[in-house]
Write a protein that holds these residues in place. Structure first.
Motif, PDB file in Angstrom:
ATOM      1  N   LEU A   1       8.948  -1.236   2.222  1.00  0.00           N
ATOM      2  CA  LEU A   1       7.559  -1.466   1.853  1.00  0.00           C
ATOM      3  C   LEU A   1       6.638  -1.249   3.050  1.00  0.00           C
ATOM      4  CD1 LEU A   1       7.980  -4.715  -0.283  1.00  0.00           C
ATOM      5  CD2 LEU A   1       8.043  -2.336  -1.041  1.00  0.00           C
ATOM      6  N   ASN A   2       5.488  -0.635   2.763  1.00  0.00           N
ATOM      7  CA  ASN A   2       4.468  -0.385   3.782  1.00  0.00           C
ATOM      8  C   ASN A   2       5.041   0.248   5.048  1.00  0.00           C
ATOM      9  OD1 ASN A   2       2.534  -1.510   2.068  1.00  0.00           O
ATOM     10  ND2 ASN A   2       2.734  -3.549   2.971  1.00  0.00           N
TER      11      ASN A   2
ATOM     12  N   ASN B   1       0.801  -1.221   0.000  1.00  0.00           N
ATOM     13  CA  ASN B   1       0.000   0.000   0.000  1.00  0.00           C
ATOM     14  C   ASN B   1       0.835   1.273   0.000  1.00  0.00           C
ATOM     15  OD1 ASN B   1      -2.538  -1.444   0.253  1.00  0.00           O
ATOM     16  ND2 ASN B   1      -1.883  -1.915   2.343  1.00  0.00           N
ATOM     17  N   ALA B   2       2.124   1.158   0.296  1.00  0.00           N
ATOM     18  CA  ALA B   2       2.984   2.338   0.339  1.00  0.00           C
ATOM     19  C   ALA B   2       4.433   1.885   0.271  1.00  0.00           C
ATOM     20  CB  ALA B   2       2.737   3.133   1.624  1.00  0.00           C
ATOM     21  N   PHE B   3       5.317   2.815  -0.082  1.00  0.00           N
ATOM     22  CA  PHE B   3       6.743   2.510  -0.068  1.00  0.00           C
ATOM     23  C   PHE B   3       7.547   3.801   0.026  1.00  0.00           C
ATOM     24  CE2 PHE B   3       6.236   3.496  -4.537  1.00  0.00           C
ATOM     25  CZ  PHE B   3       7.445   4.069  -4.910  1.00  0.00           C
ATOM     26  N   SER B   4       8.799   3.649   0.415  1.00  0.00           N
ATOM     27  CA  SER B   4       9.763   4.745   0.351  1.00  0.00           C
ATOM     28  C   SER B   4      11.084   4.156  -0.107  1.00  0.00           C
ATOM     29  CB  SER B   4       9.916   5.429   1.713  1.00  0.00           C
ATOM     30  OG  SER B   4      10.451   4.532   2.669  1.00  0.00           O
ATOM     31  N   GLY B   5      11.907   4.960  -0.752  1.00  0.00           N
ATOM     32  CA  GLY B   5      13.171   4.446  -1.248  1.00  0.00           C
ATOM     33  C   GLY B   5      14.079   5.531  -1.765  1.00  0.00           C
ATOM     34  N   ASN B   6      15.312   5.122  -2.043  1.00  0.00           N
ATOM     35  CA  ASN B   6      16.311   6.001  -2.650  1.00  0.00           C
ATOM     36  C   ASN B   6      16.784   5.360  -3.939  1.00  0.00           C
ATOM     37  OD1 ASN B   6      16.767   8.109  -0.453  1.00  0.00           O
ATOM     38  ND2 ASN B   6      17.113   6.210   0.691  1.00  0.00           N
ATOM     39  N   ALA B   7      17.023   6.189  -4.949  1.00  0.00           N
ATOM     40  CA  ALA B   7      17.373   5.646  -6.260  1.00  0.00           C
ATOM     41  C   ALA B   7      18.197   6.654  -7.048  1.00  0.00           C
ATOM     42  CB  ALA B   7      16.113   5.288  -7.038  1.00  0.00           C
ATOM     43  N   ARG B   8      18.795   6.158  -8.117  1.00  0.00           N
ATOM     44  CA  ARG B   8      19.500   6.987  -9.088  1.00  0.00           C
ATOM     45  C   ARG B   8      18.674   7.009 -10.362  1.00  0.00           C
ATOM     46  NH1 ARG B   8      23.228  11.059  -9.037  1.00  0.00           N
ATOM     47  NH2 ARG B   8      24.486  11.097 -10.951  1.00  0.00           N
ATOM     48  N   LEU B   9      18.338   8.194 -10.831  1.00  0.00           N
ATOM     49  CA  LEU B   9      17.535   8.358 -12.042  1.00  0.00           C
ATOM     50  C   LEU B   9      18.368   9.031 -13.116  1.00  0.00           C
ATOM     51  CD1 LEU B   9      14.775   8.424 -13.587  1.00  0.00           C
ATOM     52  CD2 LEU B   9      14.435  10.681 -12.559  1.00  0.00           C
TER      53      LEU B   9
ATOM     54  N   PHE C   1      20.374  12.048 -11.503  1.00  0.00           N
ATOM     55  CA  PHE C   1      19.989  12.613 -10.225  1.00  0.00           C
ATOM     56  C   PHE C   1      19.880  11.533  -9.160  1.00  0.00           C
ATOM     57  CE2 PHE C   1      17.897  14.599 -13.804  1.00  0.00           C
ATOM     58  CZ  PHE C   1      18.258  15.935 -13.677  1.00  0.00           C
ATOM     59  N   ASN C   2      20.151  11.926  -7.926  1.00  0.00           N
ATOM     60  CA  ASN C   2      19.788  11.105  -6.781  1.00  0.00           C
ATOM     61  C   ASN C   2      18.367  11.480  -6.384  1.00  0.00           C
ATOM     62  OD1 ASN C   2      22.376   9.900  -6.588  1.00  0.00           O
ATOM     63  ND2 ASN C   2      23.131  11.680  -5.467  1.00  0.00           N
ATOM     64  N   THR C   3      17.562  10.494  -6.078  1.00  0.00           N
ATOM     65  CA  THR C   3      16.170  10.759  -5.735  1.00  0.00           C
ATOM     66  C   THR C   3      15.772  10.007  -4.472  1.00  0.00           C
ATOM     67  OG1 THR C   3      15.354   8.929  -7.111  1.00  0.00           O
ATOM     68  CG2 THR C   3      15.504  11.100  -8.148  1.00  0.00           C
ATOM     69  N   THR C   4      14.918  10.640  -3.697  1.00  0.00           N
ATOM     70  CA  THR C   4      14.225  10.000  -2.588  1.00  0.00           C
ATOM     71  C   THR C   4      12.743  10.024  -2.923  1.00  0.00           C
ATOM     72  OG1 THR C   4      15.872  10.683  -0.959  1.00  0.00           O
ATOM     73  CG2 THR C   4      13.685  10.100  -0.137  1.00  0.00           C
ATOM     74  N   ILE C   5      12.078   8.875  -2.808  1.00  0.00           N
ATOM     75  CA  ILE C   5      10.693   8.754  -3.247  1.00  0.00           C
ATOM     76  C   ILE C   5       9.846   8.201  -2.114  1.00  0.00           C
ATOM     77  CG2 ILE C   5       9.151   7.787  -5.001  1.00  0.00           C
ATOM     78  CD1 ILE C   5      12.768   7.334  -5.589  1.00  0.00           C
ATOM     79  N   ARG C   6       8.643   8.756  -1.961  1.00  0.00           N
ATOM     80  CA  ARG C   6       7.651   8.217  -1.031  1.00  0.00           C
ATOM     81  C   ARG C   6       6.310   8.241  -1.733  1.00  0.00           C
ATOM     82  NH1 ARG C   6       9.520  12.853   2.582  1.00  0.00           N
ATOM     83  NH2 ARG C   6      11.612  12.192   3.225  1.00  0.00           N
ATOM     84  N   GLN C   7       5.562   7.141  -1.601  1.00  0.00           N
ATOM     85  CA  GLN C   7       4.248   7.112  -2.238  1.00  0.00           C
ATOM     86  C   GLN C   7       3.289   6.206  -1.491  1.00  0.00           C
ATOM     87  OE1 GLN C   7       3.915   5.668  -6.273  1.00  0.00           O
ATOM     88  NE2 GLN C   7       1.929   6.638  -6.563  1.00  0.00           N
ATOM     89  N   LYS C   8       2.016   6.620  -1.473  1.00  0.00           N
ATOM     90  CA  LYS C   8       0.910   5.771  -1.043  1.00  0.00           C
ATOM     91  C   LYS C   8       0.118   5.389  -2.280  1.00  0.00           C
ATOM     92  CE  LYS C   8       0.214   7.621   3.617  1.00  0.00           C
ATOM     93  NZ  LYS C   8      -0.757   8.292   4.530  1.00  0.00           N
TER      94      LYS C   8
END
Length: 266
Positions: free
Chosen positions: A242-243, A60-68, A79-86
């Motif tokens: 996750l979640n 139902n939700a996640f957060s993470g760090n990634a290279r885009l 870019f370096n990215t930090t992502i959060r989503q529901k």
């Protein structure tokens, strides 16, 4: 006053919203699955759909760090990215070009977006359709969550033609516009192609470098291509949760930041 993005700001807007659309870890077992009351390559389209979708609704939700990395004629960069989503809700993205500098924050809701340019102390805001004009890939906010985690599934209402080789299923729609490549060793879509009626490739999404997180198979590398626009976006996760128990979508906009409505340049 309306906002017309500079080329530098267009790049960060493009990078952030590309993250929405699409998305090295350990690989799983190479033994082909024998599930759903059938053995490979004898699964029906419905069985394939059900096996690919198994467990997806627990996320139902996640957060993470990634290279885009974005490579397009109008906008390119990494870019370096930090992502959060529901799921079905808001998406927060923090974007940094490196060197510990956070250049921008973005918040996207189902119908609006906000881009906080921390370098120039400006907050641009508008609708999703406004932002679309600067994206190297098409935006469909309804599919964001599944694309970000590589959880896309073939529509079970379509009468899919099933082909296969030694390792994969290929589900092709009756008009031969869309094709899903499914890996039955992990029951995940590893590639999606969208083509015109003439067979020209419009878009391709590739999911790879799988690892298990909380018992769920997820790709650590996602690549999106639009050949007609000479545009690609490659997304590499560094970590995922996750979640998570709580997610913050606060842009942290200061009171003295200039707030400007965004509109497309004609």
């Amino acid at each position: 006053m309306s906002y017309r993005l500079s080329s530098w700001q267009q790049l960060f807007l493009s990078a952030g919203l590309v993250v929405m659309l699409f998305m090295a870890g350990c690989s799983g077992s190479s033994e082909l699955a024998r599930e759903g009351g059938a053995e490979f390559p004898n699964h029906s389209a419905q069985q394939i759909h059900d096996l690919v979708a198994t467990g997806n609704d627990t996320l139902n939700a996640f957060s993470g760090n990634a290279r885009l990395s974005v490579d397009a004629p109008a906008q390119s960069g990494s870019f370096n990215t930090t992502i959060r989503q529901k799921r079905g809700d808001s998406l927060f993205v923090s974007i940094s070009p490196g060197f510990g500098m956070e250049a921008a924050r973005m918040l996207v809701t189902p119908d609006s977006f906000y881009v906080y340019d921390r370098v120039n102390s400006q907050l641009a805001y508008g609708t999703i359709s406004d932002a679309q004009a600067y994206l190297p890939v098409p935006l469909d906010v309804g599919d964001v969550f599944d694309n970000m985690l590589g959880l896309i599934t073939p529509d079970p209402s379509i009468s899919w033609q099933i082909d296969f080789d030694d390792d994969h299923y290929y589900l092709i729609d009756p008009d031969e516009n869309n094709m899903y490549t499914v890996d039955p060793s992990r029951w995940r879509v590893i590639e999606f192609e969208d083509r015109t009626d003439d067979g020209e490739l419009v878009e391709k999404r590739s999911f790879s470098d799988y690892t298990q997180i909380n018992g769920v198979e997820l790709p650590q590398r996602i690549e999106f291509e639009r050949p007609s626009e000479d545009a690609t976006a490659t997304f590499r996760y560094r970590d995922l949760e996750l979640n998570p128990a709580a997610l913050s979508f606060d842009l942290g906009v200061r009171d003295n930041v200039q707030r400007i409505p965004f509109r497309v340049r004609n």
